[in-house]
Write an enzyme that holds these catalytic residues in place. Structure first.
Site: not given
Ligand SMILES: Nc1ncnc2c1ncn2[C@@H]1O[C@H](COP(=O)(O)OP(=O)(O)OP(=O)(O)O)[C@@H](O)[C@H]1O
Length: 353
Positions: A15, A18-20, A128
Site C-alpha cells: 500500500g 509500505g509492504v505487507v 479512510d
Molecule cells: N491484516 C492483513 N491481513 C491480510 N492482508 C492484509 C492485511 N493488511 C493488509 N493486507 C493486504 O496488504 C496489501 C497492502 O495493504 P495496505 O493496508 O498497506 O495498503 P492498501 O489499503 O492496499 O492501500 P493504501 O495504503 O493505498 O490505502 C493489501 O492488499 C491489503 O489487503
C-alpha cells in the site's frame, strides 16, 4: 523483515504506507500480517505515521477493529504486526461468485458500525473507510484496518487536513475544504459502503473533487444553507446549480424501507444532523426483516469461493468480462471492476471511455 520472532511466508501486497507480508510467529505458530512502514519524518528513529497507527490501535481492542499484535523496528523501518485476515470487503463486493443477501448486508453493516463506534468512543476518527480497508478476519468478523490516516480528534492542536478519505467515500464538508470536522466524516463513508454493498458497484464514483460533488448532488439533490447551515461559508465552497434528489427507490429497487431510511440518515449533508454509529446501531433496520448474518455465516459464505485480497496494483480492472459492458470495451479507469449481480439494485449503466 529482520525479526527472529517471525518467519516470512509471502508478500501479501503493498500500500501507500509500505509492504505487507504474511508471516508466522515461530513461537506460537500464529499466522500474522506484518506491515513494514517506511520511515516518514523520523523523530527519535521512529516514523511518526507508524507511531500514530501503533498508538491508536493499541487503545482500541474490539472484534471489529484489526488487532495490532506486536510492533518492532528493523533498520529504517517500523514493522506493525497485525492479525492475519482472509480477504477484504472490496474483493467480496467485486466477486461474481458471491450473491450477497439482505441478511449479509445487514451483518456487514452492523460489524462496520460496531468498529466505527469503538473508534469514535476512543476519540479516534478512522478517516479512510472504504471496502478495501475493511478486512474479513479468520473469525468471520469484519475488521476496520489501515488507520494510516487516522488522527485523534479533539486533541488541542489537531491541524486537521481536509485531504483525507478516498474520494468516493469523502464527505461533502471535506470536499468543501472544512478544516474542522468530526466523526460525521466516517458516517458519510459508512453510508457509501452500505450503498455499495447493496449496489455491488461504487455508489458515488467521482472522477475529480468537483465531479465527486456533482455526483453527490445528482444523487442527493443540491443542498442550500437551509438544509446545511454554514455550507456557503466553508473555505472551498463553490456554488452549484440546483438539481433535485434522485429517486432512491428507482436505484435501490429491492432495498427495504428501513434500509433506505438508514441510508438516508448516513447521507445527510449537515454533519451535525448526520446519524452517529451508536444511533445507527439502534435503527429498526437491524431488528426488522431478516436478522443480521452472524460472523460464522459470513465466514462460510465469503470464503467459500476463496476471494483472496488482491493488491490493487495487481487487479486488472479493465479486461474482465462483464454482463454490464459490451465485449472489448474497457470500463472507466476509476469505476472499480465488474459489477456482480445484486438483488437490491437496478443495473446501473456504466459510462465508457
Ligand atoms: N491484516 C492483513 N491481513 C491480510 N492482508 C492484509 C492485511 N493488511 C493488509 N493486507 C493486504 O496488504 C496489501 C497492502 O495493504 P495496505 O493496508 O498497506 O495498503 P492498501 O489499503 O492496499 O492501500 P493504501 O495504503 O493505498 O490505502 C493489501 O492488499 C491489503 O489487503
Amino acid at each position: 523483515m529482520s525479526s527472529k520472532k517471525y518467519k516470512n511466508i509471502k508478500k501479501l501486497g503493498e500500500g501507500a504506507g509500505g509492504v505487507v507480508t504474511q508471516a508466522e510467529d515461530v513461537g506460537t505458530g500464529r499466522i500474522v500480517a506484518v506491515k513494514k512502514v517506511r520511515m516518514g519524518k523520523a523523530k527519535d528513529g521512529i516514523s511518526m505515521e507508524a507511531l500514530r497507527e501503533i498508538k491508536l490501535l493499541q487503545e482500541i481492542k474490539h472484534p471489529n477493529v484489526i488487532e495490532l499484535v506486536d510492533a518492532f523496528s528493523s533498520n529504517t523501518n517500523v514493522n506493525l504486526v497485525f492479525e492475519y485476515c482472509l480477504t477484504d470487503l472490496d474483493a467480496v463486493i467485486r466477486s461474481r461468485e458471491i450473491f450477497i443477501t439482505e441478511a449479509e448486508v445487514k451483518g456487514c453493516l452492523q460489524m462496520i458500525l460496531r468498529g466505527v463506534e469503538a473508534c469514535h468512543k476512543h476519540w479516534t476518527l478512522h478517516r479512510d473507510l472504504k471496502p478495501n480497508n475493511i478486512l474479513l478476519g479468520t473469525d468471520g468478523n469484519l475488521k476496520l484496518a489501515d488507520f494510516g490516516l487516522a488522527r485523534i480528534h479533539g486533541s488541542p492542536n489537531p491541524r486537521l487536513t481536509h485531504i483525507v478519505v478516498t474520494r468516493w467515500y469523502r464527505a461533502p464538508e471535506l470536499l468543501f475544504g472544512a478544516r474542522q470536522y468530526g466523526t460525521a466524516i466516517d458516517m458519510w463513508a459508512v453510508g457509501c459502503v452500505f450503498a455499495e454493498l447493496m449496489l455491488r458497484v461504487p455508489y458515488l464514483p467521482g472522477d475529480s473533487e468537483i465531479d465527486q460533488l456533482v455526483k453527490i448532488f445528482h444523487a442527493r439533490g443540491t443542498p442550500d444553507d437551509d438544509i446545511w447551515p454554514g455550507m456557503s461559508s466553508l473555505p472551498g465552497y463553490v456554488k452549484f446549480s440546483h438539481v433535485p434528489a434522485q429517486d432512491h427507490r428507482a436505484l435501490f429497487t429491492a432495498a427495504s424501507e428501513q434500509a433506505l431510511d438508514l441510508l438516508n440518515k448516513f447521507l445527510v449533508f449537515d454533519p451535525l444532523k448526520r446519524i452517529s454509529a451508536a444511533d445507527a446501531l439502534k435503527h429498526p433496520y437491524f431488528t426488522t426483516g431478516p436478522p443480521p448474518s452472524s460472523a460464522a455465516d459470513l465466514l462460510k459464505k465469503f470464503t467459500k469461493n476463496e476471494t483472496p485480497i488482491v493488491n490493487p496494483d495487481q487487479k486488472d480492472r479493465s479486461n474482465n468480462a462483464s454482463p454490464f459492458r459490451a465485449p472489448g470495451t474497457a470500463c472507466r479507469k476509476d469505476d472499480g471492476s465488474t459489477p456482480p449481480s445484486s438483488q437490491f439494485a437496478t443495473k446501473r449503466k456504466l459510462e465508457f471511455t
